[in-house]
Design a protein around this motif. Structure first.
Motif, PDB file in Angstrom:
ATOM      1  N   VAL A   8       0.844  -1.199   0.000  1.00  0.00           N
ATOM      2  CA  VAL A   8       0.000   0.000   0.000  1.00  0.00           C
ATOM      3  C   VAL A   8       0.877   1.245   0.000  1.00  0.00           C
ATOM      4  O   VAL A   8       0.602   2.226  -0.706  1.00  0.00           O
ATOM      5  CB  VAL A   8      -0.943  -0.013   1.219  1.00  0.00           C
ATOM      6  CG1 VAL A   8      -1.741   1.289   1.289  1.00  0.00           C
ATOM      7  CG2 VAL A   8      -1.885  -1.198   1.142  1.00  0.00           C
ATOM      8  N   MET A   9       1.920   1.230   0.798  1.00  0.00           N
ATOM      9  CA  MET A   9       2.829   2.371   0.892  1.00  0.00           C
ATOM     10  C   MET A   9       3.429   2.701  -0.471  1.00  0.00           C
ATOM     11  O   MET A   9       3.588   3.865  -0.841  1.00  0.00           O
ATOM     12  CB  MET A   9       3.941   2.055   1.889  1.00  0.00           C
ATOM     13  CG  MET A   9       5.010   3.118   2.030  1.00  0.00           C
ATOM     14  SD  MET A   9       6.386   2.532   3.038  1.00  0.00           S
ATOM     15  CE  MET A   9       7.133   1.320   1.941  1.00  0.00           C
ATOM     16  N   LEU A  10       3.743   1.668  -1.256  1.00  0.00           N
ATOM     17  CA  LEU A  10       4.359   1.867  -2.564  1.00  0.00           C
ATOM     18  C   LEU A  10       3.333   2.045  -3.678  1.00  0.00           C
ATOM     19  O   LEU A  10       3.699   2.286  -4.821  1.00  0.00           O
ATOM     20  CB  LEU A  10       5.266   0.685  -2.908  1.00  0.00           C
ATOM     21  CG  LEU A  10       6.453   0.457  -1.957  1.00  0.00           C
ATOM     22  CD1 LEU A  10       7.146  -0.848  -2.287  1.00  0.00           C
ATOM     23  CD2 LEU A  10       7.428   1.617  -2.042  1.00  0.00           C
ATOM     24  N   GLY A  11       2.063   1.905  -3.354  1.00  0.00           N
ATOM     25  CA  GLY A  11       1.029   2.021  -4.375  1.00  0.00           C
ATOM     26  C   GLY A  11       0.933   0.822  -5.285  1.00  0.00           C
ATOM     27  O   GLY A  11       0.326   0.885  -6.353  1.00  0.00           O
ATOM     28  N   LEU A  12       1.508  -0.332  -4.853  1.00  0.00           N
ATOM     29  CA  LEU A  12       1.520  -1.529  -5.689  1.00  0.00           C
ATOM     30  C   LEU A  12       0.395  -2.499  -5.343  1.00  0.00           C
ATOM     31  O   LEU A  12       0.279  -3.555  -5.966  1.00  0.00           O
ATOM     32  CB  LEU A  12       2.869  -2.248  -5.551  1.00  0.00           C
ATOM     33  CG  LEU A  12       4.095  -1.519  -6.094  1.00  0.00           C
ATOM     34  CD1 LEU A  12       5.361  -2.321  -5.798  1.00  0.00           C
ATOM     35  CD2 LEU A  12       3.961  -1.286  -7.592  1.00  0.00           C
ATOM     36  N   HIS A  13      -0.420  -2.173  -4.329  1.00  0.00           N
ATOM     37  CA  HIS A  13      -1.462  -3.105  -3.924  1.00  0.00           C
ATOM     38  C   HIS A  13      -2.512  -3.309  -5.004  1.00  0.00           C
ATOM     39  O   HIS A  13      -3.170  -4.357  -5.044  1.00  0.00           O
ATOM     40  CB  HIS A  13      -2.131  -2.617  -2.635  1.00  0.00           C
ATOM     41  CG  HIS A  13      -2.715  -1.246  -2.725  1.00  0.00           C
ATOM     42  ND1 HIS A  13      -1.966  -0.120  -2.983  1.00  0.00           N
ATOM     43  CD2 HIS A  13      -3.998  -0.804  -2.593  1.00  0.00           C
ATOM     44  CE1 HIS A  13      -2.748   0.933  -3.011  1.00  0.00           C
ATOM     45  NE2 HIS A  13      -3.985   0.547  -2.777  1.00  0.00           N
ATOM     46  N   GLN A  14      -2.656  -2.336  -5.910  1.00  0.00           N
ATOM     47  CA  GLN A  14      -3.651  -2.476  -6.976  1.00  0.00           C
ATOM     48  C   GLN A  14      -3.242  -3.525  -8.008  1.00  0.00           C
ATOM     49  O   GLN A  14      -4.079  -3.964  -8.799  1.00  0.00           O
ATOM     50  CB  GLN A  14      -3.859  -1.125  -7.681  1.00  0.00           C
ATOM     51  CG  GLN A  14      -4.250   0.016  -6.766  1.00  0.00           C
ATOM     52  CD  GLN A  14      -5.658  -0.118  -6.229  1.00  0.00           C
ATOM     53  OE1 GLN A  14      -6.308  -1.123  -6.446  1.00  0.00           O
ATOM     54  NE2 GLN A  14      -6.134   0.887  -5.519  1.00  0.00           N
ATOM     55  N   THR A  15      -1.961  -3.930  -8.016  1.00  0.00           N
ATOM     56  CA  THR A  15      -1.533  -4.942  -8.981  1.00  0.00           C
ATOM     57  C   THR A  15      -2.113  -6.311  -8.658  1.00  0.00           C
ATOM     58  O   THR A  15      -2.023  -7.226  -9.486  1.00  0.00           O
ATOM     59  CB  THR A  15       0.001  -5.041  -9.018  1.00  0.00           C
ATOM     60  OG1 THR A  15       0.487  -5.376  -7.705  1.00  0.00           O
ATOM     61  CG2 THR A  15       0.609  -3.732  -9.454  1.00  0.00           C
ATOM     62  N   LEU A  16      -2.702  -6.474  -7.477  1.00  0.00           N
ATOM     63  CA  LEU A  16      -3.337  -7.742  -7.116  1.00  0.00           C
ATOM     64  C   LEU A  16      -4.762  -7.853  -7.652  1.00  0.00           C
ATOM     65  O   LEU A  16      -5.375  -8.913  -7.543  1.00  0.00           O
ATOM     66  CB  LEU A  16      -3.360  -7.900  -5.595  1.00  0.00           C
ATOM     67  CG  LEU A  16      -1.988  -7.973  -4.902  1.00  0.00           C
ATOM     68  CD1 LEU A  16      -2.170  -7.967  -3.392  1.00  0.00           C
ATOM     69  CD2 LEU A  16      -1.225  -9.208  -5.344  1.00  0.00           C
ATOM     70  N   ILE A  17      -5.280  -6.772  -8.223  1.00  0.00           N
ATOM     71  CA  ILE A  17      -6.666  -6.791  -8.701  1.00  0.00           C
ATOM     72  C   ILE A  17      -6.910  -7.892  -9.730  1.00  0.00           C
ATOM     73  O   ILE A  17      -7.946  -8.577  -9.667  1.00  0.00           O
ATOM     74  CB  ILE A  17      -7.063  -5.414  -9.269  1.00  0.00           C
ATOM     75  CG1 ILE A  17      -7.033  -4.357  -8.168  1.00  0.00           C
ATOM     76  CG2 ILE A  17      -8.449  -5.459  -9.899  1.00  0.00           C
ATOM     77  CD1 ILE A  17      -7.354  -2.957  -8.648  1.00  0.00           C
ATOM     78  N   PRO A  18      -6.009  -8.133 -10.707  1.00  0.00           N
ATOM     79  CA  PRO A  18      -6.274  -9.237 -11.647  1.00  0.00           C
ATOM     80  C   PRO A  18      -6.424 -10.585 -10.954  1.00  0.00           C
ATOM     81  O   PRO A  18      -7.235 -11.417 -11.375  1.00  0.00           O
ATOM     82  CB  PRO A  18      -5.043  -9.214 -12.567  1.00  0.00           C
ATOM     83  CG  PRO A  18      -4.529  -7.827 -12.491  1.00  0.00           C
ATOM     84  CD  PRO A  18      -4.802  -7.385 -11.086  1.00  0.00           C
TER      85      PRO A  18
END
Length: 509
Positions: A343-353
């Motif tokens: 979340v801190m790095l803004g990479l949590h959205q990559t788990l959406i797929p």
């Protein structure tokens, strides 16, 4: 404190270089995501000084401004309108002082005052180790952000963020349809309103049935192709007629490969389109480029990508089920403990797929409730900081303002305003998230799986979306127990180990 969306948008536009510097505008549940032509013209310090901005994530030409749920939708609409007005009017000199007064006298993104007076006179207080003030924490946070920007500007992470940008615009529809699916399930199980449930099922399922088309459209748009061509090729994945096609001796099924196949098809279509446009003369380009793009990409999708993506999607579902049934507690501990850094790095959205693939296959994603435990650890850690640092009124004000969002699963205000600048409380918050994840994972090992019918919210906001193999009642009980575990362990770990040495807190005068 309420913010005027129009004024906030105008200030943000001035601080990001004006309309000519904005190349893209999107948003998710909490963040305004901007693409800029020249990152050097963006006033990062000014953005962080705005009370409406809860945090900033930089990645070269992409800036993510954390505004919070609800307000981000309003500000995005005003921002897009301000960009359109600015481009129609042409370049204008920004008004003097724009954005400066809005952040004067406040700590970056917190709303706390720069000076935090100690109510106890220094000569009457016992000796204690000085703790950081809100201003000092803001400075530390700025340094951490700059360091992360340098470390994370890699091609791989940039590609992950671009893939995330494909799915982020889909989150509102996923949430809305997921909630309706949950309501419909409750009505069906209770035997209520039998005349309405088929209509609710159609409304809730329509988007998921065609999500591949939306993924293809957004993917082509994000990676520089013609959006409608990406959507056209991705539509092949869900077209009922593919049942008549055999690939590798196996009959294809509509929807095989799901969003992964749609994403791969759209990326291929973008590459084919760019290849054609660079080689065909203008007179033929308008006719041949779309034809060749759809034909070549469509054939490769049918005779290769759908089969391969289907195998990958099946592996994801099988792996998730095996992981939770055999190593659930350990898997939950790892996932819950490591999600805050994402979340801190803004990479949590990559788990959406992955979430979307699991929802397509099983009707719910078992990973989201585990990951949501990270927010519980963050809330528990923030409460411990609030209790331990009673003399720091500025920091306590920040925690009070950010805690409601944290309870609803929006962790960025607490991350950027409290735990990350302090250092140790960020680590102990992760410990709380790991404990909550282990709790939920342990019950998965016992056969009580907890899942979410849609993605987006977490914390208390996830309760309406919960379901599982034993029904929503069991899922709610297990998830609630996980949250309480995360709160308690996050609080205890931060209170006991979140500081180098316990500060002596003077009694109030």
């Amino acid at each position: 404190m309420r913010h005027d969306p129009a004024l906030t948008a105008a200030t943000l536009l001035a601080l990001t270089g004006g309309p000519a510097n904005i190349t893209s505008v999107t948003h998710c549940m909490t963040r305004l995501r901007l693409g800029v032509a020249d990152p050097a013209t963006v006033d990062g310090a000014g953005l962080r000084a705005l009370p409406a901005v809860l945090g900033v994530v930089e990645d070269g030409a992409t800036w993510q401004l954390v505004l919070g749920p609800g307000i981000v939708d309003q500000v995005t609409a005003e921002f897009e309108e301000a960009v359109r007005r600015g481009r129609r009017a042409g370049p204008e000199a920004p008004e003097s002082g724009t954005g400066t007064a809005a952040g004067a006298g406040t700590v970056a993104g917190t709303g706390a005052t720069d000076s935090t007076p100690d109510p106890t006179p220094a000569d009457s207080a016992p000796p204690r180790i000085p703790t950081p003030t809100a201003t000092e924490l803001a400075v530390r946070g700025e340094r951490l952000r700059l360091g992360r920007r340098e470390r994370n500007a890699t091609p791989f992470k940039t590609a992950l963020r671009r893939v995330a940008a494909v799915f982020v615009p889909l989150i509102p529809a996923l949430i809305g349809c997921g909630i309706l699916a949950g309501i419909n399930g409750l009505l069906v199980n209770a035997g209520w309103l039998p005349g309405l449930t088929p209509a609710l099922a159609a409304i809730a399922s329509g988007f998921m049935a065609l999500i591949a088309v939306f993924v293809g459209y957004n993917a082509a748009k994000e990676f520089g192709g013609t959006p409608v061509l990406g959507g056209a090729v991705a539509a092949v994945v869900v077209y009922p007629g593919v049942a008549k096609v055999a690939a590798f001796g196996v009959q294809l099924a509509p929807g095989q490969g799901g969003v992964l196949g749609a994403l791969a098809a759209a990326l291929l279509a973008t590459r084919v389109e760019k290849w054609c446009r660079g080689r065909l003369p203008g007179a033929l380009d308008v006719l041949l480029t779309p034809t060749v793009t759809v034909l070549v990409s469509g054939l490769v999708t049918l005779y290769g990508l759908m089969y391969a993506a289907g195998a990958v999607a099946s592996a994801i579902g099988t792996s998730a089920n095996w992981l939770l049934s055999t190593t659930g507690a350990f898997a939950g501990l790892i996932l819950g403990g490591l999600f805050l850094p994402l979340v801190m790095l803004g990479l949590h959205q990559t788990l959406i797929p992955i979430h979307t693939t699991l929802i397509e296959q099983q009707g719910y994603t078992v990973l989201l409730p585990l990951l949501a435990m990270a927010g519980a650890g963050q809330v528990g850690g923030a409460l411990a900081v609030y209790v331990r640092l009673r003399h720091d009124t500025g920091l306590r004000t920040t925690i009070r303002s950010a805690l409601p969002a944290g309870l609803l699963g929006v962790g960025e205000p607490l991350i950027y305003g409290v735990s990350l600048p302090l250092g140790r409380p960020f680590v102990t918050a992760c410990v709380g998230g790991a404990a909550g994840g282990a709790f939920v994972g342990f019950f998965a090992m016992l056969g009580d799986k907890v899942g979410a019918t849609a993605i987006g919210p977490s914390g208390w906001a996830l309760f309406p979306l919960l379901t599982g193999n034993r029904g929503p009642g069991t899922a709610i009980a297990v998830y609630g127990g996980g949250l309480l575990t995360g709160y308690a362990v996050g609080f205890a770990a931060t209170y006991l180990f979140g500081f180098a040495r316990r500060p002596d807190v003077a009694k109030a005068a």
